[in-house]
Design a protein around this motif. Structure first.
Motif, PDB file in Angstrom:
ATOM      1  N   SER A  20       0.720  -1.201  -0.095  1.00  0.00           N
ATOM      2  CA  SER A  20      -0.584  -0.009   0.386  1.00  0.00           C
ATOM      3  C   SER A  20       1.217   1.090   0.211  1.00  0.00           C
ATOM      4  O   SER A  20       0.432   2.319  -0.531  1.00  0.00           O
ATOM      5  N   GLU A  21       2.258   1.363   0.543  1.00  0.00           N
ATOM      6  CA  GLU A  21       3.185   2.447   0.909  1.00  0.00           C
ATOM      7  C   GLU A  21       3.123   2.515  -0.813  1.00  0.00           C
ATOM      8  O   GLU A  21       3.651   4.022  -0.690  1.00  0.00           O
ATOM      9  N   ALA A  26       3.723   6.092  -5.776  1.00  0.00           N
ATOM     10  CA  ALA A  26       3.480   5.615  -7.209  1.00  0.00           C
ATOM     11  C   ALA A  26       2.317   6.429  -7.949  1.00  0.00           C
ATOM     12  O   ALA A  26       2.200   7.512  -8.823  1.00  0.00           O
ATOM     13  N   ASP A  27       0.416   6.381  -7.325  1.00  0.00           N
ATOM     14  CA  ASP A  27      -0.463   7.164  -7.148  1.00  0.00           C
ATOM     15  C   ASP A  27       0.252   8.966  -7.244  1.00  0.00           C
ATOM     16  O   ASP A  27      -0.453   9.660  -7.702  1.00  0.00           O
ATOM     17  N   LEU A  28       0.913   9.186  -6.173  1.00  0.00           N
ATOM     18  CA  LEU A  28       1.136  10.672  -5.448  1.00  0.00           C
ATOM     19  C   LEU A  28       1.542  10.742  -7.205  1.00  0.00           C
ATOM     20  O   LEU A  28       1.578  11.791  -7.866  1.00  0.00           O
ATOM     21  N   CYS A  32       0.764  13.612 -11.942  1.00  0.00           N
ATOM     22  CA  CYS A  32       0.551  14.490 -13.185  1.00  0.00           C
ATOM     23  C   CYS A  32       0.351  14.706 -13.791  1.00  0.00           C
ATOM     24  O   CYS A  32      -0.739  15.400 -14.738  1.00  0.00           O
ATOM     25  N   PHE A  33      -0.507  13.412 -14.947  1.00  0.00           N
ATOM     26  CA  PHE A  33      -0.842  13.209 -15.560  1.00  0.00           C
ATOM     27  C   PHE A  33      -2.600  12.430 -15.518  1.00  0.00           C
ATOM     28  O   PHE A  33      -2.935  12.795 -17.019  1.00  0.00           O
ATOM     29  N   GLU A  34      -2.720  13.262 -14.286  1.00  0.00           N
ATOM     30  CA  GLU A  34      -4.863  13.388 -14.378  1.00  0.00           C
ATOM     31  C   GLU A  34      -5.047  11.897 -14.545  1.00  0.00           C
ATOM     32  O   GLU A  34      -6.232  12.242 -15.607  1.00  0.00           O
ATOM     33  N   ILE A 137      12.267   7.318  -4.686  1.00  0.00           N
ATOM     34  CA  ILE A 137      11.779   5.933  -2.808  1.00  0.00           C
ATOM     35  C   ILE A 137      12.846   5.733  -2.330  1.00  0.00           C
ATOM     36  O   ILE A 137      12.991   5.799  -1.477  1.00  0.00           O
ATOM     37  N   ILE A 138      14.340   5.808  -2.940  1.00  0.00           N
ATOM     38  CA  ILE A 138      15.199   4.948  -2.236  1.00  0.00           C
ATOM     39  C   ILE A 138      15.582   6.751  -1.849  1.00  0.00           C
ATOM     40  O   ILE A 138      16.549   6.242  -0.908  1.00  0.00           O
TER      41      ILE A 138
END
Length: 149
Positions: A20-21, A26-28, A32-34, A137-138
């Motif tokens: 989930s994290e 990834a969703d955030l 920008c691509f809406e 992420i890293i």
């Protein structure tokens, strides 16, 4: 473990794709691509970007791995990714660059920023986004490591 065509062993992708994290990050990142996040095509695209960020360098290999876990053909997965890349009203590079690499104001000095090139090639788009997601992420999420062994 999943063995790819090149003999490299990978851990199961199910736990990664259901984390989930990582999905929230990834969703955030992809906001920008809406895209309509409720569609199967979006989920396939997001999962493709996540897998590319994990060190699976062949897009065809990503399509194959996703096809095995979502009971679709690799060709259907590929078509979903291509369709969502083509679905944006404005080119993806414009949307990305406006969100993450805006033009400097006069006399504004900023450190170098990452900009997306104008390329509709799915391999470039997903590879670029996967690389940037990996960096995000890293640098912010120590739990994340490469699938490639």
């Amino acid at each position: 473990m999943i063995e790819t065509h090149d003999g490299i062993m990978h851990t199961s992708i199910d736990s990664l794709l259901n984390d989930s994290e990582i999905n929230i990050i990834a969703d955030l990142f992809l906001a920008c691509f809406e895209f309509d996040r409720g569609t199967q095509s979006y989920r396939t695209f997001k999962n493709t970007v996540i897998l590319m960020s994990r060190g699976i360098w062949s897009l065809e290999e990503v399509y194959r791995l996703l096809s095995e876990c979502c009971d679709k053909t690799a060709q259907t997965v590929k078509r979903d990714v291509i369709n969502i890349i083509r679905s944006t009203e404005r080119p993806m590079h414009e949307l990305f660059n406006n969100a993450y690499a805006p033009k400097d104001a006069p006399f504004d000095r900023r450190p170098l920023s990452v900009t997306m090139s104008d390329s509709p090639d799915p391999e470039y788009v997903v590879g670029f986004l996967g690389t940037v997601l990996l960096y995000l992420i890293i640098t912010n999420y120590p739990k994340y490591d490469s699938v490639r062994k």
